[in-house]
Write an enzyme that holds these catalytic residues in place. Sequence first.
Site, PDB file in Angstrom:
ATOM      1  N   SER A  10     -53.845 -27.540 -47.465  1.00 52.54           N
ATOM      2  CA  SER A  10     -53.507 -28.825 -48.058  1.00 52.54           C
ATOM      3  C   SER A  10     -54.273 -29.947 -47.363  1.00 52.54           C
ATOM      4  O   SER A  10     -54.306 -30.027 -46.134  1.00 52.54           O
ATOM      5  CB  SER A  10     -52.002 -29.087 -47.948  1.00 52.54           C
ATOM      6  OG  SER A  10     -51.680 -30.366 -48.441  1.00 52.54           O
ATOM      7  N   SER A  11     -54.891 -30.822 -48.165  1.00 48.49           N
ATOM      8  CA  SER A  11     -55.574 -31.998 -47.610  1.00 48.49           C
ATOM      9  C   SER A  11     -54.532 -33.052 -47.260  1.00 48.49           C
ATOM     10  O   SER A  11     -53.796 -33.518 -48.137  1.00 48.49           O
ATOM     11  CB  SER A  11     -56.568 -32.558 -48.631  1.00 48.49           C
ATOM     12  OG  SER A  11     -57.573 -31.628 -48.921  1.00 48.49           O
ATOM     13  N   SER A  21     -49.705 -31.283 -53.909  1.00 47.62           N
ATOM     14  CA  SER A  21     -50.233 -30.422 -52.861  1.00 47.62           C
ATOM     15  C   SER A  21     -50.151 -28.970 -53.318  1.00 47.62           C
ATOM     16  O   SER A  21     -49.098 -28.489 -53.741  1.00 47.62           O
ATOM     17  CB  SER A  21     -49.420 -30.608 -51.572  1.00 47.62           C
ATOM     18  OG  SER A  21     -49.876 -29.739 -50.581  1.00 47.62           O
ATOM     19  N   GLY A  22     -51.277 -28.279 -53.236  1.00 51.73           N
ATOM     20  CA  GLY A  22     -51.323 -26.893 -53.685  1.00 51.73           C
ATOM     21  C   GLY A  22     -51.772 -26.712 -55.112  1.00 51.73           C
ATOM     22  O   GLY A  22     -51.806 -25.587 -55.614  1.00 51.73           O
ATOM     23  N   ASN A  66     -48.839 -25.333 -49.848  1.00 49.48           N
ATOM     24  CA  ASN A  66     -50.267 -25.036 -49.923  1.00 49.48           C
ATOM     25  C   ASN A  66     -50.750 -24.588 -48.553  1.00 49.48           C
ATOM     26  O   ASN A  66     -50.393 -25.180 -47.534  1.00 49.48           O
ATOM     27  CB  ASN A  66     -51.043 -26.297 -50.374  1.00 49.48           C
ATOM     28  CG  ASN A  66     -52.507 -25.997 -50.620  1.00 49.48           C
ATOM     29  OD1 ASN A  66     -52.919 -24.842 -50.630  1.00 49.48           O
ATOM     30  ND2 ASN A  66     -53.288 -27.035 -50.810  1.00 49.48           N
ATOM     31  N   THR A  99     -58.600 -29.912 -53.673  1.00 48.96           N
ATOM     32  CA  THR A  99     -59.723 -29.743 -52.746  1.00 48.96           C
ATOM     33  C   THR A  99     -60.748 -28.767 -53.290  1.00 48.96           C
ATOM     34  O   THR A  99     -61.959 -28.988 -53.188  1.00 48.96           O
ATOM     35  CB  THR A  99     -59.192 -29.259 -51.386  1.00 48.96           C
ATOM     36  OG1 THR A  99     -58.220 -30.202 -50.900  1.00 48.96           O
ATOM     37  CG2 THR A  99     -60.313 -29.121 -50.388  1.00 48.96           C
ATOM     38  N   GLY A 109     -51.477 -36.549 -55.199  1.00 51.42           N
ATOM     39  CA  GLY A 109     -50.746 -36.876 -56.413  1.00 51.42           C
ATOM     40  C   GLY A 109     -49.361 -37.406 -56.095  1.00 51.42           C
ATOM     41  O   GLY A 109     -48.963 -37.567 -54.933  1.00 51.42           O
ATOM     42  N   GLU A 150     -45.618 -37.649 -55.223  1.00 52.44           N
ATOM     43  CA  GLU A 150     -44.820 -36.755 -54.394  1.00 52.44           C
ATOM     44  C   GLU A 150     -43.375 -37.222 -54.370  1.00 52.44           C
ATOM     45  O   GLU A 150     -43.090 -38.420 -54.274  1.00 52.44           O
ATOM     46  CB  GLU A 150     -45.358 -36.698 -52.948  1.00 52.44           C
ATOM     47  CG  GLU A 150     -46.674 -35.958 -52.820  1.00 52.44           C
ATOM     48  CD  GLU A 150     -47.083 -35.781 -51.371  1.00 52.44           C
ATOM     49  OE1 GLU A 150     -46.352 -36.286 -50.487  1.00 52.44           O
ATOM     50  OE2 GLU A 150     -48.114 -35.132 -51.113  1.00 52.44           O
TER      51      GLU A 150
END
Length: 1454
Positions: free
Chosen positions: A201-202, A149-150, A198, A154, A433, A435
């Site tokens: 973040s998605s 994330s970040g 992020n 996206t 990804g 985590e």
Amino acid sequence: YTPVTVYAVWVSAQLLQDYRPGEKHLLLQLSNGNVRLGSPSDLPPLGNPDILEGENDLTALSFLHEPAVLHNLRVRFLDYSSIYTYCGIVLVAINPYDQLPIYGEEVIDAYSGQDMADMEPHIFSVAEEAYRTMIREEKNQSIIISGESGSGKTVSAKFTMRYFAVVGGAAQQTSVEERVLASNPIMESIGNAKTTRNDNSSRFGKYIEIGFGRKGDIIGANMRTYLLEKSRVVFQASTERNYHIFYQLCASRELPEMRSLKLDAPENFRYTNQGGEMQIPGTDDLSDLERTRSAFTILGVQPDQQMELFRILSAVLHLGNVNIQASGCLLFIFLHNSCFDSQAEDRSLAVFSKLLGVEGSQLAHWLCHRRLAVGGEMLVKPMTGQQAVEARDALAKHIYGQLFAWTVQRLNSALRAQQGRTKSFVGVLDIYGFETFERNSFEQFCINYANEKLQQQFNRHVFHLEQEEYIREELAWSRIEFSDNQQCIDLIEGQLGMFDLLDEECRMPKGSDESWVRKLYDQHLSSKPHPHFRKPRMSNSAFIVLHFADTVQYECDGFLDKNRDTVFEELINILKASQSELVAELFQQQRNVSPVANGSIRSGKRAAREHKLTVGFQFRQSLQMLMETLNSTTPHYVRCIKPNDLKEPFLFDPKRTVQQLRACGVLETIRISAAGYPSRWTYEEFFSRYRILLRGPQSQDQAQAACRQALPQLIPDPDQYCFGKTKVFFRAGQVALLERLRAERLRVAAVIIQSQVRGWLARIRYTRIHWATLTIQRYSRGALARRLALILRYTRAALVIQKTYRMMVVRQLFLMIRQATVTIQAFARGMLEAAVLLQATVRGWLARQAYRRVRAAVVFMQCCIRRKAARRQLLKLKSEARSVERYRELNKGMEVKLMQLQLKADQEARESAALRETLMAEREASSAELAALRATIQKLESQLQEKPQPGPVISEKEAEERRRAEEKAAQEILQLKEVGLQTINTLSSFYLVRNAVSQVTSALRAEVDEERRKYQGLLREFTRLEQRYDNLREMSLLTEVISWLQRETALNAIFFNVLFSVSLRWRVSSLVFPSALATETSSPAQSKPSAVTGLLECRKRDETKLIKNLVTDIRVDSALSLAPGLPASVLFLCVRQADCSGDQARARSLCSAAVTAMKAALKKHVSDIDMTVLWLKNICLFHDLLTQHSPNDLIRTLSDLSIQAYQQLLSITETRLQNIIVPALLESETIQGLSGSAVKLAVSRKRAGSDPRTVGGEAPTMASVLRELGALHTALTQQALPKTLMEQAFHQLTYLICASAFNSLLLRKDMCSWSRGLQIRYNVSVLEEWLRGRGLQAGGAVATLEPLIQAVQLLQVGKKTEADAQGIVRTCSALSSQQIVKILTLYTPHSDLDERVTLNFIRSVQVQSADPSQLLMDVRRVFPVIFLYSPPPVLSAEQLVIPDSLKISFLRKA
């Protein structure tokens, strides 16, 4: 140079002394300057040679290991500001946390159609490879984008979709690509949120399939989503936010249409204030909502449906504010007399019920109670406070999940292919990804499970590509072992795996997280110990899974509830009965939702099928479908890396980067490559690079044989290399060994050369010293001899001087005595002559006095006599005056005298004018003379002031005259000064007025050019819309096309209004410059003559035949054989004849039909240069003829049509040039053999999975470019088009050539070398010479090539000292600082004698040229065309030669 590890992070170091086996210590100097002792027991891995510093493909490194990868990424990211790097088939993208100018349309144009191996790494390069592979192989493609994330997943997915929209949307110009891009802001608003890592973040995974048709154009799309994080709706951690859409709605609460939602600030809602972050710096929630609503509109969601959606979202916020409290054994939702209009919490429930159209009392009841089935009876049981809160939150999550699924379904219906089944698609997977957090729960477990599956697919695909390469080269190779994570996957999804046990526990009436963990311990630790499963030492409610990326500990709290994700059926039934159509639709379709949808419903009866609806089961099913899709496509991988956790731009944290490289599988790719033969060279490249290591005769034709013969001697171990059919393969580190041997051979050769050169220099020095000694001796002896001769000469000269001096003294004495004697004699004689002179003077005076007396007496006597005669004459005249005849004679004489006096007065007037002119000239001359005299006087005064000299004594009269002259001169000087000041003021005011006029003129001219450019752009857009309409009409779309045409009709109306206003502005602006009004104004209508001859008469019934034979159906060969402008001339003569005969309607009808036919002819020959030029000539001639003789309102139409013909002509030529510009200017080797020795080590390995493009026939050269330009020039010349129009056309084309070649140069590292720059400069000079040879340089065609010329000159100049930096900035005036820095960064040494450009030099250039400009040139820039009006010669039918092939003999001469 060797990397070492410090605190688990690799840093670079250098050996200060050589290491020999047996030594106890290694002396290392770290990159920060510290010296450290290392242990030889664990030797650090070696670094790569300097020539591989900053390599754009990690698999091309000689030493493939983790520190080399990390160091290369750091150098590229920090030193070269390059965020993209290849790693085999993987594109590593590092998030810069900054806006970079590398995503514009000019960058898309530069990457479009280019090979992946030729361009710098970029997300567009991966998209282009996928797109071209799909077109070439007709196979579906997938782009898998993953990362933390970040890390920028996206953004990478958005840029990928934008690339496909631009490249795949240009063919048919439909609106599908616009809809595909419009889906991004919608999904970001409802699926993205701010997290600690992020700001955008998605919180879900998505796979978008973009469908393409047969021509490669986008015809549809489809989206699949995975594992939406619904728990974020009801809970946010500290410094985090809920989904963006909630804050966007709260920000727009003051809008009139939003007031009915009863929204408040996000601080007042429980579901939005838990994280404490209400605003994201740099974002505007209100404008983001406007973009979301615009996207919904583009996708066909009506405004009323949008408001329904916003009502549901607002209801979720109000539901979170419903406060449930326990009172004894009962629960209460705060109500006031069962009314929903009270304060605080009861108001929230009322607003929620009103927004969703449900019964508030029923909702309040079932939020606090549940229904149970006991013994066949249904019982209602109150819930505890915690259970009721959980039921409320579950309802909110379920509503949001259903709304999210409905939105995705609505997007898919809008993006669905409208022309039938798609031929192939490119899928873009934007998924989370690996985590790992301090506390990991069910979401992290599912995410890491998905990454396990994707990593397995990735490993097998990489291994498959390596295997294909070895089979293709027919190598004898052994199987490469790679880490297969199948055991970890079986642990999670296998029989009696973790998901099976979790679903089984969810089916138990009293199942709990603790019992599920105990089952895991029993199954995977006690009965059958699993190597990837462990138990924490200090916890009985957690478990550890050994994933491929890292070891993760999961806390079991909440696993069962999140897996069930249940909502009570009573609440769902209430929502089904809602008065809102959208709410009812969401929950009426609940039974028919596919298993992929999230969530399930718990009824009072236990259902055996409930396990099929668990989140884990649904996620496994959707992931299995995803893997099947990916396995059926050709995958392309993008791994996004987060360089630091502080979100600072261009800050590189090695520890975080290494963690992500290990987690995303990049290092696994490196390991698989290193296990085989990572370095691979073609025989020609190897021969060119290492020919100095080979023995015997060397020939390029025998490169393979020479390599096979020399390698066993250079590398004794045969396992370290292998010979293929076209390449030679090396193990890791062997290229570095060859580089060392090559450097040693070069060193030995250098020592031999140095010894020979030093001996030669010593001999040369001895010869010069010997010659200098002899020369000095010779000159010394000569100097002594000359000195003796000089002494002798001086002695003789002294004697002569003494003799001459003595003679001169005696002679001077004699001359003085003689002069004195002569003077005395002269004075004596002078006294006698003075007496004689005095006597003569006195006698003369006496004689003059006597003469005066005699003359006065004579004059007096004459006066007396004349007076007497006058008196007599007076008496006579008085007597005559009394007679009439005398008066008559006098009058007659007076008339004659008057005429004479008149003539004399006229003559005197002419003489007076001439004298006045002469006087003006004399005054000017006198002014100039006076200025010269004044300057002389000033000069004399200054001289007198400097050196006053005694002058002769003057008299008082002379002094007075001089004073008066000086005063008069001073007055004249003052008058002249005043006149001069007046003249200067007049001139200055004139200059000011002229400058103001010139500024206004320049501004108006710039405004006219801008209006002309906008107007021609609108014409181009109008042509595009016409083509778009024709395409859609051919597709025969039904209902959607009709609605689309209605929208297009409105757009066209707006377009024509804008076009009309621009036209009016154009007419007003053009009045300032008549030259710009050539195609707009027309000469005033002159009176028509009574009879005009030389015209052609066409009968009414023959007009259609005339248009058909002359314009519409004319054959190409017949048309090209005609005289230039013949069709236009014939049509004009016919129109002119109808106009002169008084039939205005027929003239206008014929003229309109001719214009329509010419427009149709242009569309018919849309790809033919000759015919386009022919009709351009006829349109321009027809326009000029009508302007000259018969001005009417069709002249504007003809002017627009001429612009469209010109644009079509350029479009044809640009299409032909587009694919040959870069190969011809940059890649073709016109100077043979120049770059043969410039083979770079980096080209030794092409990217795996990127098949080279097969080029049929010969590669394009400059001759190909000149051939296309020559065809255009020949066509324009044959049709006798104006020179100015030709210059404008070639100005536009040379700009396209320069921009395309320049952009490609900035994106290709292999082009930035000294030898390649010389090749490019020669190719450009060929183009310059061609343009000058045809006289096209006056229109700016040559000047537009200046950026490319300066760029290649930059490759050839020195780049070391500060003076070089100043010279570069001064010389490269046409380049921006970013462009200069980019070229210097990409500069690659072409040989060992050259060096890379240092970072200090690049920074020096940046400091001296601070020019914020875009990196690439705008390839799509269009220069406005100007058609200068030139009145054509008088036209008559007798001048025209009309061939019989036109079949227009029915025309008669009038």
